[in-house]
Design a protein around this motif. Structure first.
Motif, PDB file in Angstrom:
ATOM      1  N   ALA A  40       0.858  -1.182   0.000  1.00 21.83           N
ATOM      2  CA  ALA A  40       0.000   0.000   0.000  1.00 21.83           C
ATOM      3  C   ALA A  40       0.896   1.234   0.000  1.00 21.83           C
ATOM      4  N   GLY A  41       0.398   2.321  -0.573  1.00 17.82           N
ATOM      5  CA  GLY A  41       1.178   3.550  -0.589  1.00 17.82           C
ATOM      6  C   GLY A  41       0.272   4.755  -0.654  1.00 17.82           C
TER       7      GLY A  41
ATOM      8  N   GLU B   1       4.428   7.695   1.989  1.00 16.37           N
ATOM      9  CA  GLU B   1       4.526   6.557   2.915  1.00 16.37           C
ATOM     10  C   GLU B   1       4.112   5.269   2.227  1.00 16.37           C
ATOM     11  N   GLY B   2       4.806   4.195   2.590  1.00 16.36           N
ATOM     12  CA  GLY B   2       4.432   2.888   2.062  1.00 16.36           C
ATOM     13  C   GLY B   2       4.296   1.866   3.170  1.00 16.36           C
ATOM     14  N   GLN B   3       3.489   0.834   2.917  1.00 16.41           N
ATOM     15  CA  GLN B   3       3.346  -0.292   3.841  1.00 16.41           C
ATOM     16  C   GLN B   3       3.487  -1.583   3.042  1.00 16.41           C
TER      17      GLN B   3
ATOM     18  N   LEU C  90       5.121  -6.221   9.378  1.00 17.27           N
ATOM     19  CA  LEU C  90       4.709  -5.013   8.669  1.00 17.27           C
ATOM     20  C   LEU C  90       5.935  -4.132   8.523  1.00 17.27           C
TER      21      LEU C  90
ATOM     22  N   LEU D 291       7.107  -0.415   7.355  1.00 18.27           N
ATOM     23  CA  LEU D 291       6.652   0.938   7.032  1.00 18.27           C
ATOM     24  C   LEU D 291       7.797   1.686   6.368  1.00 18.27           C
TER      25      LEU D 291
ATOM     26  N   GLN E 278      10.753   0.978   9.029  1.00 21.45           N
ATOM     27  CA  GLN E 278      10.496   0.427  10.356  1.00 21.45           C
ATOM     28  C   GLN E 278       9.863  -0.953  10.179  1.00 21.45           C
ATOM     29  N   SER E 279      10.191  -1.873  11.081  1.00 25.75           N
ATOM     30  CA  SER E 279       9.631  -3.235  11.017  1.00 25.75           C
ATOM     31  C   SER E 279       8.876  -3.545  12.290  1.00 25.75           C
ATOM     32  N   PHE E 280       7.733  -4.173  12.134  1.00 22.03           N
ATOM     33  CA  PHE E 280       6.920  -4.553  13.290  1.00 22.03           C
ATOM     34  C   PHE E 280       6.490  -6.004  13.139  1.00 22.03           C
TER      35      PHE E 280
ATOM     36  N   GLN F 285       8.282  -2.460  18.694  1.00 20.13           N
ATOM     37  CA  GLN F 285       8.288  -3.134  17.393  1.00 20.13           C
ATOM     38  C   GLN F 285       7.406  -4.378  17.314  1.00 20.13           C
TER      39      GLN F 285
ATOM     40  N   GLY G 243      -4.212   2.954  -0.183  1.00 24.69           N
ATOM     41  CA  GLY G 243      -3.882   3.382  -1.545  1.00 24.69           C
ATOM     42  C   GLY G 243      -2.962   2.437  -2.281  1.00 24.69           C
TER      43      GLY G 243
END
Lengths: 250, 69
Positions: free
Chosen positions: A151-152, A156-158, A222, A224, A233-235, B41, B68
Protein backbone atom coordinates in the motif's frame (compact mmCIF):
# COMPACT_ATOMS: atom_id res chain seq x y z
CA UNK A 1 14.60 -28.02 -19.07
CA UNK A 2 14.91 -24.46 -20.26
CA UNK A 3 15.12 -23.78 -24.00
CA UNK A 4 18.16 -22.01 -25.47
CA UNK A 5 16.07 -18.84 -25.80
CA UNK A 6 15.06 -19.05 -22.14
CA UNK A 7 18.64 -19.73 -21.06
CA UNK A 8 19.67 -16.52 -22.82
CA UNK A 9 16.76 -14.44 -21.60
CA UNK A 10 17.10 -15.49 -17.96
CA UNK A 11 20.90 -15.71 -17.87
CA UNK A 12 21.11 -13.20 -15.00
CA UNK A 13 18.82 -15.41 -12.91
CA UNK A 14 20.79 -18.51 -13.81
CA UNK A 15 23.95 -16.88 -12.42
CA UNK A 16 22.30 -16.65 -8.99
CA UNK A 17 22.96 -19.74 -6.90
CA UNK A 18 19.61 -19.28 -5.12
CA UNK A 19 17.63 -19.16 -8.38
CA UNK A 20 19.46 -21.16 -11.06
CA UNK A 21 17.70 -23.39 -13.58
CA UNK A 22 15.58 -25.08 -10.89
CA UNK A 23 14.32 -21.73 -9.65
CA UNK A 24 13.63 -20.49 -13.17
CA UNK A 25 11.55 -23.59 -13.88
CA UNK A 26 9.57 -22.96 -10.70
CA UNK A 27 8.89 -19.40 -11.88
CA UNK A 28 7.78 -20.73 -15.26
CA UNK A 29 5.27 -23.08 -13.65
CA UNK A 30 3.97 -20.53 -11.18
CA UNK A 31 0.65 -18.73 -11.27
CA UNK A 32 0.32 -15.37 -9.55
CA UNK A 33 -2.93 -13.46 -9.06
CA UNK A 34 -2.45 -9.68 -8.99
CA UNK A 35 -5.41 -7.87 -7.44
CA UNK A 36 -5.37 -4.27 -8.66
CA UNK A 37 -3.40 -2.92 -11.61
CA UNK A 38 -2.67 0.60 -10.40
CA UNK A 39 0.52 2.10 -9.02
CA UNK A 40 1.51 -1.13 -7.23
CA UNK A 41 0.25 -3.68 -9.75
CA UNK A 42 1.89 -1.93 -12.71
CA UNK A 43 5.52 -2.36 -11.58
CA UNK A 44 4.83 -5.67 -9.81
CA UNK A 45 3.35 -7.22 -12.97
CA UNK A 46 6.18 -5.89 -15.14
CA UNK A 47 8.84 -7.44 -12.89
CA UNK A 48 7.00 -10.76 -12.67
CA UNK A 49 6.50 -10.95 -16.43
CA UNK A 50 10.11 -9.97 -17.03
CA UNK A 51 11.24 -12.62 -14.52
CA UNK A 52 9.40 -15.33 -16.47
CA UNK A 53 6.56 -16.10 -14.06
CA UNK A 54 4.62 -18.38 -16.37
CA UNK A 55 1.03 -17.41 -15.56
CA UNK A 56 -0.26 -14.03 -14.48
CA UNK A 57 -3.87 -13.22 -13.70
CA UNK A 58 -4.56 -9.48 -13.58
CA UNK A 59 -7.71 -8.25 -11.89
CA UNK A 60 -8.91 -4.65 -12.16
CA UNK A 61 -12.24 -3.21 -13.29
CA UNK A 62 -10.96 0.32 -13.90
CA UNK A 63 -10.30 2.06 -17.17
CA UNK A 64 -7.08 3.99 -17.57
CA UNK A 65 -7.45 7.64 -16.66
CA UNK A 66 -4.99 10.36 -17.59
CA UNK A 67 -4.37 11.01 -13.86
CA UNK A 68 -3.08 7.42 -13.52
CA UNK A 69 -0.11 8.06 -15.82
CA UNK A 70 1.76 10.01 -13.10
CA UNK A 71 2.58 6.71 -11.33
CA UNK A 72 1.20 3.68 -13.18
CA UNK A 73 4.22 3.26 -15.36
CA UNK A 74 3.27 0.28 -17.47
CA UNK A 75 0.72 2.35 -19.37
CA UNK A 76 1.11 4.99 -22.05
CA UNK A 77 -0.93 8.01 -22.98
CA UNK A 78 -2.42 6.37 -26.07
CA UNK A 79 -4.11 3.77 -23.81
CA UNK A 80 -6.24 6.25 -21.83
CA UNK A 81 -9.84 4.98 -21.79
CA UNK A 82 -8.88 1.32 -22.23
CA UNK A 83 -9.45 -1.21 -19.48
CA UNK A 84 -6.27 -1.36 -17.44
CA UNK A 85 -6.06 -5.13 -17.74
CA UNK A 86 -6.22 -4.89 -21.56
CA UNK A 87 -3.59 -2.16 -21.62
CA UNK A 88 -1.41 -4.15 -19.21
CA UNK A 89 -1.81 -7.37 -21.20
CA UNK A 90 -0.53 -5.63 -24.34
CA UNK A 91 2.43 -4.18 -22.46
CA UNK A 92 3.36 -7.42 -20.69
CA UNK A 93 2.94 -9.53 -23.83
CA UNK A 94 5.34 -7.18 -25.57
CA UNK A 95 7.80 -7.61 -22.72
CA UNK A 96 7.63 -11.41 -22.56
CA UNK A 97 5.44 -13.36 -24.97
CA UNK A 98 6.16 -16.61 -23.10
CA UNK A 99 4.04 -15.47 -20.16
CA UNK A 100 0.38 -16.47 -20.21
CA UNK A 101 -1.74 -13.53 -19.08
CA UNK A 102 -5.42 -13.51 -18.25
CA UNK A 103 -7.36 -10.40 -17.33
CA UNK A 104 -10.43 -10.08 -15.12
CA UNK A 105 -12.25 -6.85 -15.91
CA UNK A 106 -15.23 -7.09 -13.60
CA UNK A 107 -15.50 -6.69 -9.89
CA UNK A 108 -15.35 -10.13 -8.28
CA UNK A 109 -17.59 -11.26 -5.46
CA UNK A 110 -16.25 -13.46 -2.65
CA UNK A 111 -17.15 -16.69 -4.45
CA UNK A 112 -15.43 -15.76 -7.70
CA UNK A 113 -12.43 -14.46 -5.83
CA UNK A 114 -12.22 -17.73 -3.89
CA UNK A 115 -12.10 -19.64 -7.20
CA UNK A 116 -9.34 -17.43 -8.58
CA UNK A 117 -7.33 -17.64 -5.35
CA UNK A 118 -7.70 -21.43 -5.28
CA UNK A 119 -6.10 -21.60 -8.75
CA UNK A 120 -3.16 -19.32 -7.85
CA UNK A 121 0.09 -20.18 -6.08
CA UNK A 122 0.44 -16.69 -4.65
CA UNK A 123 -1.63 -13.51 -4.43
CA UNK A 124 -0.50 -9.88 -4.50
CA UNK A 125 -2.81 -7.32 -2.95
CA UNK A 126 -2.27 -4.16 -4.99
CA UNK A 127 -5.74 -2.70 -4.45
CA UNK A 128 -6.73 0.80 -3.39
CA UNK A 129 -9.47 0.29 -0.80
CA UNK A 130 -9.94 -1.30 2.58
CA UNK A 131 -12.92 -3.52 1.82
CA UNK A 132 -11.04 -5.28 -1.01
CA UNK A 133 -8.02 -5.68 1.27
CA UNK A 134 -10.12 -7.34 3.95
CA UNK A 135 -11.88 -9.62 1.48
CA UNK A 136 -8.64 -10.70 -0.21
CA UNK A 137 -6.98 -11.50 3.12
CA UNK A 138 -10.01 -13.45 4.29
CA UNK A 139 -10.21 -15.50 1.08
CA UNK A 140 -6.45 -16.21 1.05
CA UNK A 141 -6.63 -17.25 4.70
CA UNK A 142 -9.48 -19.64 3.92
CA UNK A 143 -7.64 -21.10 0.92
CA UNK A 144 -4.30 -21.18 2.80
CA UNK A 145 -2.57 -19.21 0.01
CA UNK A 146 0.32 -16.83 0.62
CA UNK A 147 -0.54 -13.14 0.33
CA UNK A 148 1.81 -10.20 -0.19
CA UNK A 149 0.18 -6.87 0.66
CA UNK A 150 1.43 -3.47 -0.52
CA UNK A 151 0.00 0.00 0.00
CA UNK A 152 1.18 3.55 -0.59
CA UNK A 153 -0.02 7.07 0.02
CA UNK A 154 1.59 10.51 0.05
CA UNK A 155 5.22 9.69 0.87
CA UNK A 156 4.53 6.56 2.92
CA UNK A 157 4.43 2.89 2.06
CA UNK A 158 3.35 -0.29 3.84
CA UNK A 159 4.44 -3.82 2.96
CA UNK A 160 3.53 -7.12 4.63
CA UNK A 161 3.22 -10.83 3.93
CA UNK A 162 0.92 -13.44 5.38
CA UNK A 163 1.87 -16.98 4.40
CA UNK A 164 -1.42 -18.69 5.13
CA UNK A 165 0.04 -22.03 4.05
CA UNK A 166 1.86 -21.95 7.39
CA UNK A 167 0.02 -22.60 10.65
CA UNK A 168 -0.43 -19.67 13.03
CA UNK A 169 -0.16 -17.01 10.36
CA UNK A 170 -1.61 -13.66 11.34
CA UNK A 171 -3.92 -11.92 8.86
CA UNK A 172 -4.70 -8.40 7.66
CA UNK A 173 -7.65 -8.25 10.02
CA UNK A 174 -5.39 -8.97 13.05
CA UNK A 175 -3.48 -5.81 12.17
CA UNK A 176 -6.28 -3.56 10.94
CA UNK A 177 -9.57 -4.91 12.30
CA UNK A 178 -11.64 -1.97 11.17
CA UNK A 179 -13.49 -2.42 7.90
CA UNK A 180 -14.71 1.17 7.90
CA UNK A 181 -13.73 2.94 4.72
CA UNK A 182 -12.18 6.04 6.24
CA UNK A 183 -8.62 5.30 5.31
CA UNK A 184 -6.27 7.17 3.09
CA UNK A 185 -6.12 6.45 -0.61
CA UNK A 186 -4.34 7.99 -3.57
CA UNK A 187 -7.34 9.95 -4.85
CA UNK A 188 -8.06 11.69 -1.55
CA UNK A 189 -4.50 12.16 -0.27
CA UNK A 190 -2.16 12.13 -3.26
CA UNK A 191 0.96 10.01 -3.73
CA UNK A 192 4.37 10.29 -5.31
CA UNK A 193 4.86 7.73 -8.07
CA UNK A 194 8.11 6.21 -6.77
CA UNK A 195 6.42 5.42 -3.43
CA UNK A 196 4.03 2.92 -5.01
CA UNK A 197 6.82 2.01 -7.46
CA UNK A 198 9.07 1.04 -4.53
CA UNK A 199 6.42 -0.96 -2.72
CA UNK A 200 5.14 -2.67 -5.91
CA UNK A 201 8.70 -3.63 -6.86
CA UNK A 202 9.25 -5.12 -3.40
CA UNK A 203 6.02 -7.11 -3.72
CA UNK A 204 7.49 -8.58 -6.93
CA UNK A 205 10.79 -9.28 -5.16
CA UNK A 206 9.05 -11.12 -2.33
CA UNK A 207 6.90 -13.00 -4.87
CA UNK A 208 9.94 -14.19 -6.81
CA UNK A 209 11.69 -15.20 -3.59
CA UNK A 210 8.66 -17.15 -2.43
CA UNK A 211 8.24 -18.92 -5.77
CA UNK A 212 11.87 -20.04 -5.99
CA UNK A 213 11.79 -21.19 -2.36
CA UNK A 214 13.75 -18.45 -0.59
CA UNK A 215 12.68 -17.39 2.89
CA UNK A 216 10.71 -14.16 3.13
CA UNK A 217 12.06 -11.23 5.06
CA UNK A 218 8.57 -9.93 5.80
CA UNK A 219 6.38 -12.88 6.76
CA UNK A 220 4.08 -11.86 9.63
CA UNK A 221 5.77 -8.50 9.59
CA UNK A 222 4.71 -5.01 8.67
CA UNK A 223 7.31 -2.79 7.03
CA UNK A 224 6.65 0.94 7.03
CA UNK A 225 8.53 3.03 4.48
CA UNK A 226 9.05 6.74 5.03
CA UNK A 227 9.71 8.34 1.66
CA UNK A 228 10.91 11.59 3.27
CA UNK A 229 13.81 10.08 5.23
CA UNK A 230 14.01 6.75 3.32
CA UNK A 231 13.84 5.02 6.71
CA UNK A 232 12.14 1.65 7.17
CA UNK A 233 10.50 0.43 10.36
CA UNK A 234 9.63 -3.23 11.02
CA UNK A 235 6.92 -4.55 13.29
CA UNK A 236 6.11 -8.14 14.23
CA UNK A 237 2.46 -9.05 13.66
CA UNK A 238 1.17 -11.78 15.96
CA UNK A 239 -2.02 -13.62 15.35
CA UNK A 240 -4.83 -12.08 17.36
CA UNK A 241 -6.44 -15.01 19.20
CA UNK A 242 -9.70 -13.04 19.12
CA UNK A 243 -9.54 -12.40 15.35
CA UNK A 244 -12.87 -13.46 13.81
CA UNK A 245 -11.20 -14.03 10.42
CA UNK A 246 -8.12 -16.19 10.89
CA UNK A 247 -9.21 -17.93 14.08
CA UNK A 248 -12.25 -19.17 12.16
CA UNK A 249 -10.08 -20.98 9.56
CA UNK A 250 -7.79 -23.09 11.69
CA UNK B 1 2.43 7.93 42.23
CA UNK B 2 5.31 8.72 39.90
CA UNK B 3 4.50 8.93 36.26
CA UNK B 4 6.27 6.70 33.76
CA UNK B 5 7.96 7.91 30.60
CA UNK B 6 7.19 6.40 27.20
CA UNK B 7 7.77 7.59 23.64
CA UNK B 8 5.02 7.90 21.04
CA UNK B 9 6.30 8.03 17.46
CA UNK B 10 9.63 9.22 18.86
CA UNK B 11 8.22 11.94 21.16
CA UNK B 12 8.60 11.53 24.96
CA UNK B 13 5.35 11.32 26.90
CA UNK B 14 4.42 10.97 30.58
CA UNK B 15 1.60 8.67 31.67
CA UNK B 16 0.33 7.39 35.02
CA UNK B 17 1.31 3.86 36.04
CA UNK B 18 -1.34 1.23 35.24
CA UNK B 19 -2.29 3.10 32.05
CA UNK B 20 -3.57 0.67 29.43
CA UNK B 21 -3.06 1.04 25.68
CA UNK B 22 -6.75 1.82 25.35
CA UNK B 23 -6.54 4.52 28.09
CA UNK B 24 -3.66 6.12 26.26
CA UNK B 25 -5.37 6.09 22.87
CA UNK B 26 -8.59 7.44 24.35
CA UNK B 27 -6.68 10.28 26.01
CA UNK B 28 -4.93 11.06 22.74
CA UNK B 29 -8.21 10.91 20.84
CA UNK B 30 -6.81 8.09 18.65
CA UNK B 31 -9.03 5.23 19.75
CA UNK B 32 -10.99 5.49 16.52
CA UNK B 33 -11.01 2.73 13.97
CA UNK B 34 -8.25 2.29 11.45
CA UNK B 35 -5.32 2.80 13.82
CA UNK B 36 -2.68 0.20 14.64
CA UNK B 37 -0.28 0.34 17.54
CA UNK B 38 3.06 -1.33 18.22
CA UNK B 39 5.08 -1.40 21.43
CA UNK B 40 8.80 -2.03 21.02
CA UNK B 41 8.29 -3.13 17.39
CA UNK B 42 5.53 -5.66 18.13
CA UNK B 43 1.95 -4.98 17.08
CA UNK B 44 -0.55 -5.07 19.95
CA UNK B 45 -3.87 -6.53 18.76
CA UNK B 46 -6.89 -4.36 19.30
CA UNK B 47 -8.45 -7.07 21.49
CA UNK B 48 -5.53 -6.66 23.92
CA UNK B 49 -5.68 -2.86 24.13
CA UNK B 50 -7.78 -2.68 27.28
CA UNK B 51 -5.60 -5.11 29.24
CA UNK B 52 -2.12 -4.30 28.02
CA UNK B 53 -0.46 -1.91 30.50
CA UNK B 54 2.24 0.51 29.47
CA UNK B 55 5.72 0.09 30.98
CA UNK B 56 8.50 2.58 31.63
CA UNK B 57 10.51 3.28 28.40
CA UNK B 58 7.96 1.65 26.09
CA UNK B 59 8.58 2.74 22.50
CA UNK B 60 5.15 3.19 20.97
CA UNK B 61 4.41 3.48 17.26
CA UNK B 62 1.02 4.60 16.18
CA UNK B 63 -0.08 4.52 12.56
CA UNK B 64 -3.06 4.24 10.27
CA UNK B 65 -4.00 1.66 7.68
CA UNK B 66 -3.10 2.83 4.19
CA UNK B 67 -5.43 1.65 1.47
CA UNK B 68 -3.88 3.38 -1.55
CA UNK B 69 -2.26 1.64 -4.42
Amino acid sequence: MLSDAETLRYSRHLLLSNVGEAGQLKLKQAKVLIMGMGGLGAPASMYLAAAGVGNLVLADFDELDVSNLQRQISYDASQVGLHKVDAAKARLAGLNCEVRIRGIKKKMDAKQLAMEVAMADLVLDCTDNLSSRHLISQVCCQAKKPLIVGAGIRLEGQLMMFDFSQPDSACYHCLFPSTQEQTLNCSNSGVLGPIVGTIGSLQALEAIKYLVGLPSGINNQLKLFDGLTLNWQSFAISRDPACPVCSAHE
Amino acid sequence: MNEITITINGQPHQVAPQTSVLDLLTTLGHAEQGMALAINQAIISRSEWSEHLLQQDDDISLFQAIAGG
